[in-house]
Design a protein around this motif. Sequence first.
Motif, mmCIF file in Angstrom:
data_model
loop_
_atom_site.group_PDB
_atom_site.id
_atom_site.type_symbol
_atom_site.label_atom_id
_atom_site.label_comp_id
_atom_site.label_asym_id
_atom_site.label_seq_id
_atom_site.Cartn_x
_atom_site.Cartn_y
_atom_site.Cartn_z
ATOM 1 N N GLY A 369 0.833 -1.193 0.000
ATOM 2 C CA GLY A 369 0.000 0.000 0.000
ATOM 3 C C GLY A 369 0.866 1.241 0.000
ATOM 4 N N TYR A 370 0.229 2.401 0.127
ATOM 5 C CA TYR A 370 1.006 3.644 0.087
ATOM 6 C C TYR A 370 0.228 4.771 0.744
ATOM 7 C CZ TYR A 370 -2.058 4.953 -3.795
ATOM 8 O OH TYR A 370 -3.159 5.235 -4.568
ATOM 9 N N LEU A 371 0.956 5.855 1.020
ATOM 10 C CA LEU A 371 0.343 7.108 1.419
ATOM 11 C C LEU A 371 1.083 8.245 0.742
ATOM 12 C CD1 LEU A 371 2.448 8.523 3.661
ATOM 13 C CD2 LEU A 371 1.463 6.777 5.125
ATOM 14 N N VAL A 372 0.355 9.323 0.463
ATOM 15 C CA VAL A 372 0.925 10.543 -0.102
ATOM 16 C C VAL A 372 0.695 11.664 0.894
ATOM 17 C CG1 VAL A 372 0.835 12.222 -1.991
ATOM 18 C CG2 VAL A 372 0.491 9.785 -2.467
ATOM 19 N N VAL A 373 1.745 12.444 1.163
ATOM 20 C CA VAL A 373 1.636 13.557 2.105
ATOM 21 C C VAL A 373 2.180 14.832 1.469
ATOM 22 C CG1 VAL A 373 1.926 12.011 4.086
ATOM 23 C CG2 VAL A 373 3.911 13.247 3.172
ATOM 24 N N THR A 374 1.796 15.954 2.036
ATOM 25 C CA THR A 374 2.399 17.238 1.682
ATOM 26 C C THR A 374 3.080 17.820 2.916
ATOM 27 O OG1 THR A 374 0.336 18.421 2.161
ATOM 28 C CG2 THR A 374 0.730 17.754 -0.129
ATOM 29 N N ALA A 375 4.091 18.635 2.669
ATOM 30 C CA ALA A 375 4.807 19.359 3.731
ATOM 31 C C ALA A 375 5.423 20.592 3.084
ATOM 32 C CB ALA A 375 5.868 18.477 4.377
ATOM 33 N N GLU A 376 6.194 21.334 3.851
ATOM 34 C CA GLU A 376 6.751 22.587 3.323
ATOM 35 C C GLU A 376 7.743 22.341 2.198
ATOM 36 O OE1 GLU A 376 8.979 26.639 4.951
ATOM 37 O OE2 GLU A 376 8.184 25.165 6.371
ATOM 38 N N THR A 377 8.542 21.283 2.314
ATOM 39 C CA THR A 377 9.544 20.955 1.302
ATOM 40 C C THR A 377 9.444 19.479 0.944
ATOM 41 O OG1 THR A 377 11.242 20.338 2.907
ATOM 42 C CG2 THR A 377 11.114 22.687 2.274
ATOM 43 N N GLY A 378 10.072 19.096 -0.154
ATOM 44 C CA GLY A 378 10.110 17.687 -0.513
ATOM 45 C C GLY A 378 10.831 16.858 0.522
ATOM 46 N N GLU A 379 11.906 17.394 1.070
ATOM 47 C CA GLU A 379 12.684 16.684 2.085
ATOM 48 C C GLU A 379 11.846 16.444 3.334
ATOM 49 O OE1 GLU A 379 17.323 16.881 3.538
ATOM 50 O OE2 GLU A 379 16.245 18.769 3.219
ATOM 51 N N ALA A 380 11.112 17.468 3.772
ATOM 52 C CA ALA A 380 10.255 17.320 4.959
ATOM 53 C C ALA A 380 9.116 16.337 4.679
ATOM 54 C CB ALA A 380 9.695 18.675 5.375
ATOM 55 N N ALA A 381 8.565 16.392 3.470
ATOM 56 C CA ALA A 381 7.494 15.470 3.109
ATOM 57 C C ALA A 381 7.987 14.032 3.108
ATOM 58 C CB ALA A 381 6.921 15.843 1.747
ATOM 59 N N SER A 382 9.200 13.806 2.599
ATOM 60 C CA SER A 382 9.760 12.457 2.567
ATOM 61 C C SER A 382 9.928 11.900 3.972
ATOM 62 C CB SER A 382 11.100 12.465 1.834
ATOM 63 O OG SER A 382 11.680 11.183 1.815
ATOM 64 N N ALA A 383 10.458 12.720 4.885
ATOM 65 C CA ALA A 383 10.662 12.263 6.261
ATOM 66 C C ALA A 383 9.326 11.934 6.926
ATOM 67 C CB ALA A 383 11.404 13.333 7.055
ATOM 68 N N LEU A 384 8.320 12.774 6.703
ATOM 69 C CA LEU A 384 7.009 12.538 7.299
ATOM 70 C C LEU A 384 6.367 11.282 6.707
ATOM 71 C CD1 LEU A 384 4.610 13.359 9.052
ATOM 72 C CD2 LEU A 384 3.852 14.860 7.186
ATOM 73 N N ALA A 385 6.444 11.124 5.397
ATOM 74 C CA ALA A 385 5.825 9.966 4.754
ATOM 75 C C ALA A 385 6.432 8.668 5.260
ATOM 76 C CB ALA A 385 5.985 10.069 3.229
ATOM 77 N N ARG A 386 7.757 8.637 5.387
ATOM 78 C CA ARG A 386 8.406 7.412 5.864
ATOM 79 C C ARG A 386 8.053 7.140 7.322
ATOM 80 N NH1 ARG A 386 14.065 8.429 5.453
ATOM 81 N NH2 ARG A 386 13.689 10.514 4.656
ATOM 82 N N SER A 387 7.950 8.212 8.120
ATOM 83 C CA SER A 387 7.578 8.037 9.522
ATOM 84 C C SER A 387 6.168 7.467 9.648
ATOM 85 C CB SER A 387 7.665 9.376 10.250
ATOM 86 O OG SER A 387 7.159 9.280 11.562
#
Length: 429
Positions: A369-387
């Motif tokens: 499965g998967y999830l898509v998130v938004t954040a201020e930057t791509g780097e921040a979004a990547s960290a949040l998505a993996r968490s």
Amino acid sequence: MTKRVCLVSPKPPMLQRARQQKLDVVCVYTPEEFRTVPPSALEDETCLVLRHREDPRAMVEAVRALHARAPFSAVFTVQEEGVVPAALLNDELGLNGVHSDTVALLTDKWRMRQHTAAQGVSTVRAALATDVTDITEFGAAVGYPLIAKPVGGSASLAIHKIENAAEAERVHAALAEVGMHRFLLEEYLEGPEISVDVMSFAGRHVVIAIADKITGAGFLEYGHSIPAVLDAGLEAEVSRTVGAFLDSVGLRDGLSHTEVKLTPAGPKVVEGHNRRGGDRINTMTELVYGIDLEAAGLAWMTGESEPLTARPAAKCGAAVAFFEAEPGRVVAIDGADEVRDHPAVVEFHLQFAVGQVAPPVRWSPDRAGYLVVTAETGEAASALARSLAGRIRFTTEPVDNDADELRRQRDLLTDLDQADYVDVLEPRR
């Protein structure tokens, strides 16, 4: 006057985009593809259901007859399985789309490597192989590690890293077991991998989205984030490399997705496709830049939009992360409700429900499965998505399906490897 378009292998979202653009639509499906389309997704579209891989000329004649009665403005696809039949139709109908010479290079990776080497564009040492001796001779010539992969595959299936000569026999046996008796060898490219989605307008290439990529075992992709973390100089170098690659294969119009390794010697093309990227890249590009690649590509190819001059500035960052599950029957899924309700989550999908069997991860659709998130930057979004992805826990129990798994992998390789299908393409005169 309503414009007419032929869509090859369209999924429901593509059908919806065509309706929004008020296009008259004819769809081309294989029987297997058509069975997966929900009846509710179809409205007034004409559907041709044909075994076009087995008999591509019958498909051409059927579409040609419709074109003679009411001409198509374009043939369009965003699916990997649709690029060869779409090229055939563009050739035969004389339409301004991606044609057979380009698609043959992008679909057959050995042709692509030979062609770009001859042109001196993003050269990567490669060889066509069939046996253990081919592997060891190539390794002796270029050094280890090496990559062995299908000549015309996709979705990260059956890619092997060969660390040294002692592994040649093991990897060859693994390839032979799943029926891969001809394969491509490439020098291993050190460095992080990114992907680059481009829209081309009469030979002018506009980079839309560059995504950082997270890969796992077997080079399977487990995450992407946009915008990629690149300094301006490296981003410009990546754009030049991809533009030169697209020029070399003759891609002048529409969507493309190119995978690139950032090596110590500079960006190197891994492979390219004349379609938009998968793995929710279209969703993330719209979130970050406000550009729906599928809709924009369709509008350009049907003559319903003006060319872009440059991509807009990023409004935010976005990332996708994929879930992992141990193979077996799913007996419990924990954390899903909490993660689904997180305010940054834009999309959430579970591939398997309790009671279903999660297979060993052989290719992209086997991920849990998967999830898509938004954040201020791509780097921040990547960290949040993996968490957040780490909070999803699948409990499975073993099942005995080794024979079925081997058969499944063989079938997947046969279905995804379009190198033989490329032989029906005839270069334009």
